[in-house]
Design a protein around this motif. Structure first.
Motif, PDB file in Angstrom:
ATOM      1  N   SER A   1      -1.410   6.844   7.298  1.00  0.00           N
ATOM      2  CA  SER A   1      -1.931   6.413   8.597  1.00  0.00           C
ATOM      3  C   SER A   1      -2.607   5.046   8.493  1.00  0.00           C
ATOM      4  O   SER A   1      -2.373   4.158   9.319  1.00  0.00           O
ATOM      5  CB  SER A   1      -2.920   7.450   9.139  1.00  0.00           C
ATOM      6  OG  SER A   1      -3.466   7.019  10.370  1.00  0.00           O
ATOM      7  N   LYS A   2      -3.426   4.856   7.456  1.00  0.00           N
ATOM      8  CA  LYS A   2      -4.096   3.569   7.264  1.00  0.00           C
ATOM      9  C   LYS A   2      -3.087   2.465   6.961  1.00  0.00           C
ATOM     10  O   LYS A   2      -3.256   1.323   7.397  1.00  0.00           O
ATOM     11  CB  LYS A   2      -5.120   3.672   6.130  1.00  0.00           C
ATOM     12  CG  LYS A   2      -6.342   4.516   6.463  1.00  0.00           C
ATOM     13  CD  LYS A   2      -7.303   4.550   5.293  1.00  0.00           C
ATOM     14  CE  LYS A   2      -8.529   5.399   5.616  1.00  0.00           C
ATOM     15  NZ  LYS A   2      -9.468   5.467   4.456  1.00  0.00           N
ATOM     16  N   MET A   3      -2.052   2.804   6.230  1.00  0.00           N
ATOM     17  CA  MET A   3      -1.049   1.798   5.894  1.00  0.00           C
ATOM     18  C   MET A   3      -0.223   1.393   7.101  1.00  0.00           C
ATOM     19  O   MET A   3       0.137   0.228   7.260  1.00  0.00           O
ATOM     20  CB  MET A   3      -0.172   2.308   4.750  1.00  0.00           C
ATOM     21  CG  MET A   3      -0.927   2.354   3.423  1.00  0.00           C
ATOM     22  SD  MET A   3       0.027   3.033   2.054  1.00  0.00           S
ATOM     23  CE  MET A   3       1.301   1.794   1.912  1.00  0.00           C
ATOM     24  N   GLN A   4       0.072   2.341   7.971  1.00  0.00           N
ATOM     25  CA  GLN A   4       0.800   1.993   9.190  1.00  0.00           C
ATOM     26  C   GLN A   4      -0.005   1.033  10.054  1.00  0.00           C
ATOM     27  O   GLN A   4       0.564   0.182  10.746  1.00  0.00           O
ATOM     28  CB  GLN A   4       1.138   3.266   9.964  1.00  0.00           C
ATOM     29  CG  GLN A   4       2.239   4.089   9.309  1.00  0.00           C
ATOM     30  CD  GLN A   4       2.449   5.440   9.967  1.00  0.00           C
ATOM     31  OE1 GLN A   4       1.573   5.947  10.667  1.00  0.00           O
ATOM     32  NE2 GLN A   4       3.618   6.025   9.750  1.00  0.00           N
ATOM     33  N   THR A   5      -1.335   1.143   9.997  1.00  0.00           N
ATOM     34  CA  THR A   5      -2.206   0.249  10.754  1.00  0.00           C
ATOM     35  C   THR A   5      -2.400  -1.090  10.053  1.00  0.00           C
ATOM     36  O   THR A   5      -2.326  -2.152  10.686  1.00  0.00           O
ATOM     37  CB  THR A   5      -3.585   0.905  10.972  1.00  0.00           C
ATOM     38  OG1 THR A   5      -3.412   2.109  11.725  1.00  0.00           O
ATOM     39  CG2 THR A   5      -4.525  -0.025  11.731  1.00  0.00           C
ATOM     40  N   ASN A   6      -2.633  -1.057   8.750  1.00  0.00           N
ATOM     41  CA  ASN A   6      -3.032  -2.259   8.011  1.00  0.00           C
ATOM     42  C   ASN A   6      -1.917  -2.919   7.204  1.00  0.00           C
ATOM     43  O   ASN A   6      -2.072  -4.039   6.738  1.00  0.00           O
ATOM     44  CB  ASN A   6      -4.169  -1.901   7.047  1.00  0.00           C
ATOM     45  CG  ASN A   6      -5.431  -1.481   7.764  1.00  0.00           C
ATOM     46  OD1 ASN A   6      -6.148  -2.314   8.288  1.00  0.00           O
ATOM     47  ND2 ASN A   6      -5.695  -0.182   7.792  1.00  0.00           N
ATOM     48  N   TRP A   7      -0.781  -2.205   7.051  1.00  0.00           N
ATOM     49  CA  TRP A   7       0.311  -2.705   6.231  1.00  0.00           C
ATOM     50  C   TRP A   7       1.627  -2.419   6.958  1.00  0.00           C
ATOM     51  O   TRP A   7       2.552  -1.815   6.397  1.00  0.00           O
ATOM     52  CB  TRP A   7       0.275  -2.005   4.883  1.00  0.00           C
ATOM     53  CG  TRP A   7       0.956  -2.684   3.734  1.00  0.00           C
ATOM     54  CD1 TRP A   7       2.088  -3.444   3.765  1.00  0.00           C
ATOM     55  CD2 TRP A   7       0.550  -2.620   2.360  1.00  0.00           C
ATOM     56  NE1 TRP A   7       2.426  -3.856   2.507  1.00  0.00           N
ATOM     57  CE2 TRP A   7       1.494  -3.366   1.617  1.00  0.00           C
ATOM     58  CE3 TRP A   7      -0.502  -1.995   1.689  1.00  0.00           C
ATOM     59  CZ2 TRP A   7       1.398  -3.514   0.229  1.00  0.00           C
ATOM     60  CZ3 TRP A   7      -0.587  -2.139   0.326  1.00  0.00           C
ATOM     61  CH2 TRP A   7       0.349  -2.895  -0.398  1.00  0.00           C
ATOM     62  N   PRO A   8       1.748  -2.846   8.212  1.00  0.00           N
ATOM     63  CA  PRO A   8       2.927  -2.486   9.005  1.00  0.00           C
ATOM     64  C   PRO A   8       4.155  -3.307   8.638  1.00  0.00           C
ATOM     65  O   PRO A   8       4.042  -4.440   8.181  1.00  0.00           O
ATOM     66  CB  PRO A   8       2.483  -2.803  10.433  1.00  0.00           C
ATOM     67  CG  PRO A   8       1.527  -3.953  10.265  1.00  0.00           C
ATOM     68  CD  PRO A   8       0.787  -3.665   8.977  1.00  0.00           C
TER      69      PRO A   8
ATOM     70  N   GLY B   1      -1.927  -8.415   8.744  1.00  0.00           N
ATOM     71  CA  GLY B   1      -1.461  -7.230   8.041  1.00  0.00           C
ATOM     72  C   GLY B   1      -1.186  -7.561   6.588  1.00  0.00           C
ATOM     73  O   GLY B   1      -0.844  -8.697   6.241  1.00  0.00           O
ATOM     74  N   ILE B   2      -1.335  -6.580   5.733  1.00  0.00           N
ATOM     75  CA  ILE B   2      -1.072  -6.790   4.316  1.00  0.00           C
ATOM     76  C   ILE B   2       0.420  -7.047   4.098  1.00  0.00           C
ATOM     77  O   ILE B   2       1.266  -6.362   4.668  1.00  0.00           O
ATOM     78  CB  ILE B   2      -1.506  -5.549   3.501  1.00  0.00           C
ATOM     79  CG1 ILE B   2      -3.011  -5.314   3.624  1.00  0.00           C
ATOM     80  CG2 ILE B   2      -1.125  -5.712   2.023  1.00  0.00           C
ATOM     81  CD1 ILE B   2      -3.472  -3.978   3.053  1.00  0.00           C
ATOM     82  N   HIS B   3       0.717  -8.050   3.307  1.00  0.00           N
ATOM     83  CA  HIS B   3       2.088  -8.228   2.811  1.00  0.00           C
ATOM     84  C   HIS B   3       2.206  -7.594   1.439  1.00  0.00           C
ATOM     85  O   HIS B   3       3.145  -6.861   1.166  1.00  0.00           O
ATOM     86  CB  HIS B   3       2.451  -9.709   2.763  1.00  0.00           C
ATOM     87  CG  HIS B   3       3.883  -9.952   2.370  1.00  0.00           C
ATOM     88  ND1 HIS B   3       4.489 -11.189   2.456  1.00  0.00           N
ATOM     89  CD2 HIS B   3       4.843  -9.129   1.870  1.00  0.00           C
ATOM     90  CE1 HIS B   3       5.749 -11.107   2.049  1.00  0.00           C
ATOM     91  NE2 HIS B   3       5.981  -9.863   1.674  1.00  0.00           N
ATOM     92  N   GLY B   4       1.226  -7.861   0.588  1.00  0.00           N
ATOM     93  CA  GLY B   4       1.280  -7.237  -0.722  1.00  0.00           C
ATOM     94  C   GLY B   4       0.107  -7.600  -1.599  1.00  0.00           C
ATOM     95  O   GLY B   4      -0.706  -8.461  -1.272  1.00  0.00           O
ATOM     96  N   LEU B   5       0.019  -6.901  -2.711  1.00  0.00           N
ATOM     97  CA  LEU B   5      -0.953  -7.167  -3.770  1.00  0.00           C
ATOM     98  C   LEU B   5      -0.117  -7.524  -4.994  1.00  0.00           C
ATOM     99  O   LEU B   5       0.514  -6.660  -5.592  1.00  0.00           O
ATOM    100  CB  LEU B   5      -1.811  -5.922  -4.022  1.00  0.00           C
ATOM    101  CG  LEU B   5      -2.955  -6.043  -5.020  1.00  0.00           C
ATOM    102  CD1 LEU B   5      -4.011  -7.047  -4.543  1.00  0.00           C
ATOM    103  CD2 LEU B   5      -3.600  -4.677  -5.262  1.00  0.00           C
ATOM    104  N   TRP B   6      -0.107  -8.818  -5.346  1.00  0.00           N
ATOM    105  CA  TRP B   6       0.883  -9.345  -6.280  1.00  0.00           C
ATOM    106  C   TRP B   6       0.253  -9.809  -7.585  1.00  0.00           C
ATOM    107  O   TRP B   6      -0.536 -10.783  -7.586  1.00  0.00           O
ATOM    108  CB  TRP B   6       1.624 -10.528  -5.649  1.00  0.00           C
ATOM    109  CG  TRP B   6       2.347 -10.205  -4.369  1.00  0.00           C
ATOM    110  CD1 TRP B   6       2.630  -8.975  -3.849  1.00  0.00           C
ATOM    111  CD2 TRP B   6       2.871 -11.159  -3.436  1.00  0.00           C
ATOM    112  NE1 TRP B   6       3.308  -9.093  -2.662  1.00  0.00           N
ATOM    113  CE2 TRP B   6       3.466 -10.420  -2.371  1.00  0.00           C
ATOM    114  CE3 TRP B   6       2.903 -12.552  -3.386  1.00  0.00           C
ATOM    115  CZ2 TRP B   6       4.075 -11.038  -1.286  1.00  0.00           C
ATOM    116  CZ3 TRP B   6       3.509 -13.175  -2.313  1.00  0.00           C
ATOM    117  CH2 TRP B   6       4.098 -12.420  -1.272  1.00  0.00           C
ATOM    118  N   PRO B   7       0.579  -9.186  -8.715  1.00  0.00           N
ATOM    119  CA  PRO B   7       0.130  -9.706 -10.010  1.00  0.00           C
ATOM    120  C   PRO B   7       0.695 -11.110 -10.244  1.00  0.00           C
ATOM    121  O   PRO B   7       1.860 -11.379  -9.932  1.00  0.00           O
ATOM    122  CB  PRO B   7       0.724  -8.707 -11.013  1.00  0.00           C
ATOM    123  CG  PRO B   7       0.986  -7.467 -10.226  1.00  0.00           C
ATOM    124  CD  PRO B   7       1.357  -7.944  -8.853  1.00  0.00           C
TER     125      PRO B   7
END
Length: 227
Positions: A92-99, A59-65
């Motif tokens: 909906s996509k974030m609940q699946t991929n960035w929970p 799952g995604i944790h973050g997109l970090w500069p």
């Protein structure tokens, strides 16, 4: 008359310098994905989100500069708070991929708010709030880390693997060397926790990492726990 003209020009120059500094305020992004089994298999444990147990996938944790020297900007714009209505179409996509796996159980909004306000606001020169979250989702879809590892015989079944085998599998599949971060389980085993991939400043393409994070991994014995 001379001073009347000079004051606005000084203000204009100062404003332009501020804008340029913001536009060039980072060198690349880390797209950070975490393995839920390793997040949960610690003394701290975890809580499943209100939507239920997430899929057994990174799952995604973050997109970090980030900067090329390994440091990073944070909390860059307090005047740009998280607004859930701007990402209604992505929820909906974030609940699946960035929970979220933090306790107490939540719907993800607190997690996403933290990521936007700490990291996303530092990339506003290229991404608004919707664009920030959309970019992370798009990048995750381009690189299926679990499939890459499984294709290399690295399975999330509690087995142990070397750091080099994990890194090599990802590098051979993507062309880029990842950053690998480990944490420890209750038995003090080093386990695969987070994978860092580097992305250009427009958040559109993966790149070779200018600098990699500290792995905190055992070189020969990394557990890939089930979830």
């Amino acid at each position: 008359m001379k001073s009347t003209v000079a004051i606005p020009l000084r203000v204009l120059v100062a404003t332009l310098l501020v804008f340029l500094s913001k536009a060039q305020d980072f060198d690349f992004f880390y797209l950070v994905q975490q393995w839920p089994g390793s997040y949960c298999d610690t003394q701290q444990s975890c809580c499943y989100p209100a939507t239920g147990k997430p899929a057994a996938d990174f799952g995604i944790h973050g997109l970090w500069p980030n900067y090329n020297d390994g440091s990073y900007p944070s909390n860059c714009d307090p005047d740009s708070p998280f607004n859930p209505s701007e990402i209604n179409d992505l929820t909906s996509k974030m609940q699946t991929n960035w929970p979220t796996l933090a306790c107490p159980s939540g719907n993800g909004l607190k997690f996403w708010e933290h990521e936007w306000e700490k990291h996303g606001t530092c990339s506003e020169s290229v991404l608004d709030q919707h664009g920030y979250f959309q970019a992370a989702l798009t990048l995750k879809k381009q690189v299926n880390l679990l499939q890459i590892l499984e294709n290399a015989g690295i399975q999330p079944n509690g087995g142990f693997y070397s750091l080099s085998s994990i890194s090599t599998a990802i590098r051979e599949a993507t062309g880029y060397t990842p950053g690998i971060e480990c944490n420890v389980d209750e038995n003090r085993n080093s386990q695969l926790y987070q994978i860092y991939m580097c992305v250009n400043t427009s958040a559109s393409n993966f790149i070779q990492c200018p600098v990699l994070p500290n792995s905190r991994c055992s070189s020969q014995r990394i557990e890939f726990p089930s979830f």
